[in-house]
Design a protein around this motif. Sequence first.
Motif, PDB file in Angstrom:
ATOM      1  N   PRO A  80       0.833  -1.217   0.000  1.00  0.00           N
ATOM      2  CA  PRO A  80       0.000   0.000   0.000  1.00  0.00           C
ATOM      3  C   PRO A  80       0.859   1.255   0.000  1.00  0.00           C
ATOM      4  O   PRO A  80       2.039   1.216   0.359  1.00  0.00           O
ATOM      5  CB  PRO A  80      -0.811  -0.123   1.296  1.00  0.00           C
ATOM      6  N   LEU A  81       0.262   2.360  -0.387  1.00  0.00           N
ATOM      7  CA  LEU A  81       0.997   3.627  -0.429  1.00  0.00           C
ATOM      8  C   LEU A  81       1.537   4.021   0.939  1.00  0.00           C
ATOM      9  O   LEU A  81       2.585   4.661   1.041  1.00  0.00           O
ATOM     10  CB  LEU A  81       0.084   4.746  -0.949  1.00  0.00           C
ATOM     11  N   GLU A  82       0.834   3.616   2.019  1.00  0.00           N
ATOM     12  CA  GLU A  82       1.278   4.002   3.354  1.00  0.00           C
ATOM     13  C   GLU A  82       2.641   3.420   3.698  1.00  0.00           C
ATOM     14  O   GLU A  82       3.304   3.896   4.614  1.00  0.00           O
ATOM     15  CB  GLU A  82       0.273   3.533   4.409  1.00  0.00           C
ATOM     16  N   ALA A  83       3.062   2.381   2.971  1.00  0.00           N
ATOM     17  CA  ALA A  83       4.368   1.762   3.250  1.00  0.00           C
ATOM     18  C   ALA A  83       5.520   2.589   2.702  1.00  0.00           C
ATOM     19  O   ALA A  83       6.679   2.338   3.047  1.00  0.00           O
ATOM     20  CB  ALA A  83       4.415   0.350   2.650  1.00  0.00           C
ATOM     21  N   LEU A  84       5.223   3.576   1.851  1.00  0.00           N
ATOM     22  CA  LEU A  84       6.277   4.401   1.258  1.00  0.00           C
ATOM     23  C   LEU A  84       6.568   5.615   2.124  1.00  0.00           C
ATOM     24  O   LEU A  84       5.685   6.101   2.846  1.00  0.00           O
ATOM     25  CB  LEU A  84       5.848   4.867  -0.140  1.00  0.00           C
ATOM     26  N   PRO A  85       7.796   6.154   2.062  1.00  0.00           N
ATOM     27  CA  PRO A  85       8.092   7.426   2.732  1.00  0.00           C
ATOM     28  C   PRO A  85       7.206   8.532   2.174  1.00  0.00           C
ATOM     29  O   PRO A  85       6.766   8.474   1.021  1.00  0.00           O
ATOM     30  CB  PRO A  85       9.571   7.671   2.389  1.00  0.00           C
ATOM     31  N   GLU A  86       6.981   9.545   2.969  1.00  0.00           N
ATOM     32  CA  GLU A  86       6.012  10.587   2.621  1.00  0.00           C
ATOM     33  C   GLU A  86       6.229  11.214   1.240  1.00  0.00           C
ATOM     34  O   GLU A  86       5.288  11.302   0.452  1.00  0.00           O
ATOM     35  CB  GLU A  86       6.031  11.682   3.697  1.00  0.00           C
ATOM     36  N   PRO A  87       7.456  11.671   0.885  1.00  0.00           N
ATOM     37  CA  PRO A  87       7.610  12.285  -0.440  1.00  0.00           C
ATOM     38  C   PRO A  87       7.289  11.321  -1.578  1.00  0.00           C
ATOM     39  O   PRO A  87       6.632  11.686  -2.557  1.00  0.00           O
ATOM     40  CB  PRO A  87       9.091  12.702  -0.469  1.00  0.00           C
ATOM     41  N   LEU A  88       7.756  10.070  -1.440  1.00  0.00           N
ATOM     42  CA  LEU A  88       7.482   9.077  -2.475  1.00  0.00           C
ATOM     43  C   LEU A  88       6.005   8.720  -2.517  1.00  0.00           C
ATOM     44  O   LEU A  88       5.452   8.435  -3.580  1.00  0.00           O
ATOM     45  CB  LEU A  88       8.316   7.812  -2.216  1.00  0.00           C
ATOM     46  N   ARG A  89       5.364   8.738  -1.369  1.00  0.00           N
ATOM     47  CA  ARG A  89       3.940   8.427  -1.326  1.00  0.00           C
ATOM     48  C   ARG A  89       3.130   9.449  -2.117  1.00  0.00           C
ATOM     49  O   ARG A  89       2.207   9.104  -2.860  1.00  0.00           O
ATOM     50  CB  ARG A  89       3.460   8.415   0.127  1.00  0.00           C
ATOM     51  N   LEU A  90       3.484  10.711  -1.975  1.00  0.00           N
ATOM     52  CA  LEU A  90       2.767  11.754  -2.702  1.00  0.00           C
ATOM     53  C   LEU A  90       2.959  11.613  -4.210  1.00  0.00           C
ATOM     54  O   LEU A  90       2.022  11.767  -4.990  1.00  0.00           O
ATOM     55  CB  LEU A  90       3.238  13.138  -2.237  1.00  0.00           C
ATOM     56  N   LEU A  91       4.200  11.310  -4.621  1.00  0.00           N
ATOM     57  CA  LEU A  91       4.470  11.123  -6.043  1.00  0.00           C
ATOM     58  C   LEU A  91       3.762   9.891  -6.582  1.00  0.00           C
ATOM     59  O   LEU A  91       3.169   9.925  -7.667  1.00  0.00           O
ATOM     60  CB  LEU A  91       5.983  11.010  -6.271  1.00  0.00           C
ATOM     61  N   ALA A 114       1.065   8.516  -5.527  1.00  0.00           N
ATOM     62  CA  ALA A 114      -0.380   8.734  -5.572  1.00  0.00           C
ATOM     63  C   ALA A 114      -0.803   9.453  -6.844  1.00  0.00           C
ATOM     64  O   ALA A 114      -1.958   9.340  -7.277  1.00  0.00           O
ATOM     65  CB  ALA A 114      -0.822   9.533  -4.352  1.00  0.00           C
ATOM     66  N   LEU A 115       0.125  10.188  -7.455  1.00  0.00           N
ATOM     67  CA  LEU A 115      -0.200  10.960  -8.648  1.00  0.00           C
ATOM     68  C   LEU A 115       0.142  10.240  -9.947  1.00  0.00           C
ATOM     69  O   LEU A 115      -0.125  10.764 -11.026  1.00  0.00           O
ATOM     70  CB  LEU A 115       0.533  12.310  -8.612  1.00  0.00           C
ATOM     71  N   LEU A 116       0.742   9.050  -9.854  1.00  0.00           N
ATOM     72  CA  LEU A 116       1.020   8.284 -11.069  1.00  0.00           C
ATOM     73  C   LEU A 116      -0.286   7.856 -11.725  1.00  0.00           C
ATOM     74  O   LEU A 116      -1.265   7.571 -11.027  1.00  0.00           O
ATOM     75  CB  LEU A 116       1.862   7.052 -10.737  1.00  0.00           C
ATOM     76  N   PRO A 117      -0.332   7.797 -13.048  1.00  0.00           N
ATOM     77  CA  PRO A 117      -1.610   7.516 -13.720  1.00  0.00           C
ATOM     78  C   PRO A 117      -2.168   6.122 -13.464  1.00  0.00           C
ATOM     79  O   PRO A 117      -3.377   5.906 -13.595  1.00  0.00           O
ATOM     80  CB  PRO A 117      -1.270   7.699 -15.207  1.00  0.00           C
ATOM     81  N   ALA A 118      -1.302   5.147 -13.100  1.00  0.00           N
ATOM     82  CA  ALA A 118      -1.809   3.795 -12.833  1.00  0.00           C
ATOM     83  C   ALA A 118      -2.352   3.652 -11.421  1.00  0.00           C
ATOM     84  O   ALA A 118      -3.180   2.768 -11.158  1.00  0.00           O
ATOM     85  CB  ALA A 118      -0.709   2.761 -13.070  1.00  0.00           C
ATOM     86  N   THR A 119      -1.906   4.513 -10.492  1.00  0.00           N
ATOM     87  CA  THR A 119      -2.305   4.373  -9.094  1.00  0.00           C
ATOM     88  C   THR A 119      -3.810   4.484  -8.884  1.00  0.00           C
ATOM     89  O   THR A 119      -4.405   3.639  -8.201  1.00  0.00           O
ATOM     90  CB  THR A 119      -1.565   5.399  -8.224  1.00  0.00           C
ATOM     91  N   PRO A 120      -4.490   5.504  -9.434  1.00  0.00           N
ATOM     92  CA  PRO A 120      -5.937   5.572  -9.204  1.00  0.00           C
ATOM     93  C   PRO A 120      -6.696   4.379  -9.766  1.00  0.00           C
ATOM     94  O   PRO A 120      -7.685   3.945  -9.181  1.00  0.00           O
ATOM     95  CB  PRO A 120      -6.354   6.880  -9.900  1.00  0.00           C
ATOM     96  N   VAL A 121      -6.231   3.819 -10.894  1.00  0.00           N
ATOM     97  CA  VAL A 121      -6.896   2.642 -11.452  1.00  0.00           C
ATOM     98  C   VAL A 121      -6.766   1.461 -10.496  1.00  0.00           C
ATOM     99  O   VAL A 121      -7.737   0.756 -10.212  1.00  0.00           O
ATOM    100  CB  VAL A 121      -6.317   2.280 -12.835  1.00  0.00           C
ATOM    101  N   VAL A 122      -5.544   1.242  -9.988  1.00  0.00           N
ATOM    102  CA  VAL A 122      -5.314   0.134  -9.056  1.00  0.00           C
ATOM    103  C   VAL A 122      -6.166   0.317  -7.803  1.00  0.00           C
ATOM    104  O   VAL A 122      -6.815  -0.635  -7.330  1.00  0.00           O
ATOM    105  CB  VAL A 122      -3.817   0.048  -8.691  1.00  0.00           C
ATOM    106  N   GLU A 123      -6.189   1.514  -7.253  1.00  0.00           N
ATOM    107  CA  GLU A 123      -6.946   1.754  -6.022  1.00  0.00           C
ATOM    108  C   GLU A 123      -8.443   1.553  -6.236  1.00  0.00           C
ATOM    109  O   GLU A 123      -9.130   0.966  -5.382  1.00  0.00           O
ATOM    110  CB  GLU A 123      -6.657   3.160  -5.504  1.00  0.00           C
ATOM    111  N   ILE A 124      -8.953   2.034  -7.375  1.00  0.00           N
ATOM    112  CA  ILE A 124     -10.384   1.883  -7.635  1.00  0.00           C
ATOM    113  C   ILE A 124     -10.744   0.423  -7.866  1.00  0.00           C
ATOM    114  O   ILE A 124     -11.725  -0.088  -7.310  1.00  0.00           O
ATOM    115  CB  ILE A 124     -10.813   2.731  -8.854  1.00  0.00           C
TER     116      ILE A 124
END
Length: 258
Positions: A179-190, A192-202
Motif C-alpha cells: 500500500p501507499l502508506e508503506a512508502l516514505p512521505e515524499p514518495l507516497r505523494l508522487l 499517488a499521482l502516477l496515472p496507474a495508481t488511481p486505477v489500481v486503487e479503484i
Amino acid sequence: MRTDLRHTLRLARVDLKLLGRNHAALFNVVLLPLVFGVMITQLGHADQVFVLTGVPGILLAFVVFANLVNAFVVRREERVLKRLRGWQPSAAAIFGGAGLAAFVIYAVQLALFGVGIHRAGGGLPANVPLIVVASLLGVAVFTALAAAFSGPHRNAELAQITVTPVILVLTFATPIVYPLEALPEPLRLLAALLPATPVVEIVRTAYTGRDYIGVSGGELSMVDQWVAALPSFGVLLAWLVVGGLLARWLFRWDPRHG
C-alpha cells in the motif's frame, strides 16, 4: 459520430487480427504481462488478493502503454498512419480503434486474474460497473500517453528501450504489492499521482468492497465505493487532459526518417 464509431470498431478488429498474426507482439502483449503478474504475486506479500487486485497497473503498462507506443511508431514509419489520415477515419477513430483493441486484451487478462483472485479466496467482485469505468478511463489515459510518447522516437527499437524505465516505475511505484502508506512521505505523494495508481486503487476497492483509496480499509457499500473513488477519478481525468495535450503536441503522423 456514427461513422467514427463504425471506423473505431473496424480498426480495433483489424488491430486484434494483426496482433494474432504477430507472434513476437503476441508474446509481449498477452503472455509477458501474465507471467510478470504471476511473478509479482510470489514476492512474499501475505495478502495474495491485495497483490492480484493490483495487477491492472501491470496490464496498463504492458498491454496499453508499451504495446501502443510500439504500434504507433511502427505504423508511422511505415506510413500506415499517413494513409489512414488520407482515408476516411478521423484522428479520434484511429486512436479509439487502437485503444479499444488494447482494452479488449486488457479486459480478457483482467478476467483471468479475476479467476486467480477467486481461487485465492477473494470471492467475486463487489462492484463490476466501477471496475469497468475505471478500466476504460485508465486505458484512455494510457492510450493518450502512448500516442504522445511515440512522437519523439524514430524507430520501434528505440521505443522499446525507452519504455522500459516507464514500465519499471509504473510497476514498482504503483501500489501493486504494498500500500501507499508503506512508502516514505515524499514518495507516497508522487506515487499517488502516477496515472496507474488511481486505477489500481479503484479496482482494488471495487473488487473487495473495502476502502483502499483512503487508509481506513473499512467495508463500503456500492454507493460509498463510487463516492470514495471520486478523487481517483479526478486524478485520471487530469491525466487524460495532460495526455491529450501532450499527444496533440508530440504525436506525428508523418515518418521521422528520410
